[in-house]
Design an enzyme around this catalytic site. Sequence first.
Site, PDB file in Angstrom:
ATOM      1  N   GLU A 132       4.803  -7.831   6.161  1.00  0.00           N
ATOM      2  CA  GLU A 132       4.398  -6.824   7.153  1.00  0.00           C
ATOM      3  C   GLU A 132       5.470  -6.633   8.218  1.00  0.00           C
ATOM      4  O   GLU A 132       5.751  -5.505   8.632  1.00  0.00           O
ATOM      5  CB  GLU A 132       3.057  -7.209   7.803  1.00  0.00           C
ATOM      6  CG  GLU A 132       1.871  -7.288   6.845  1.00  0.00           C
ATOM      7  CD  GLU A 132       1.737  -6.083   5.935  1.00  0.00           C
ATOM      8  OE1 GLU A 132       2.097  -4.963   6.346  1.00  0.00           O
ATOM      9  OE2 GLU A 132       1.275  -6.255   4.798  1.00  0.00           O
ATOM     10  N   LEU A 152       0.827  -1.208   0.000  1.00  0.00           N
ATOM     11  CA  LEU A 152       0.000   0.000   0.000  1.00  0.00           C
ATOM     12  C   LEU A 152       0.866   1.265   0.000  1.00  0.00           C
ATOM     13  O   LEU A 152       0.386   2.332  -0.370  1.00  0.00           O
ATOM     14  CB  LEU A 152      -0.949   0.007   1.209  1.00  0.00           C
ATOM     15  CG  LEU A 152      -2.010  -1.099   1.208  1.00  0.00           C
ATOM     16  CD1 LEU A 152      -2.824  -1.059   2.495  1.00  0.00           C
ATOM     17  CD2 LEU A 152      -2.925  -1.007  -0.005  1.00  0.00           C
TER      18      LEU A 152
END
Length: 181
Positions: free
Chosen positions: A143, A101
């Site tokens: 992540e 993102l």
Amino acid sequence: MAIQPILRLGDPRLFNIACEVSEFDTPELEHLVEDMFDTMTAAEGAGLAAPQIGIGLRIVIFGFDRNPRYPDNDAIPKTLLINPKVTPLSDEREDDWEGCLSVPGMRGLVSRHKHVRYTGFDASGATIDVEASGFHARVVQHECDHLDGIIYTQRLTDPLKFGFTEELLGSDQLSTKGCPE
Ligand code: NI
């Protein structure tokens, strides 16, 4: 709902090492986690790390029941993971396409451990201990990299296997599978 702006590649805060969370079960932590889930959901992401919204703490979230952006991928349980540690369970690795993102509209081919164990804590401080494979393992590794200031573009298997999603799809290099953001 409090959707936060997501930092994009070029913002130096994405390269910082995040700090461990020392206090659990606080309203501030609960509020931050809510914001992270709202932000990830709004962006249809598979995961999000706190540094991506400018918070330098070792907190990641990931998971989805069904995601239009990953129609071929199995669901991953919605997870909040604080102070995570990821350990490979074998030497086996696999290459697949990733997005982020913080790098909108792009994909790159990245090698990750195929099987991992991850441990950490939930918001109340209870222990989490899970073994994961494939896409689930990939998302966790992606992540947790954010907490050490690492973006997937630093892990490309080949600088030529990186580009705009539309171009990669148009030239049949990319399937819609395996693209955590
Ligand atoms: Ni990312």
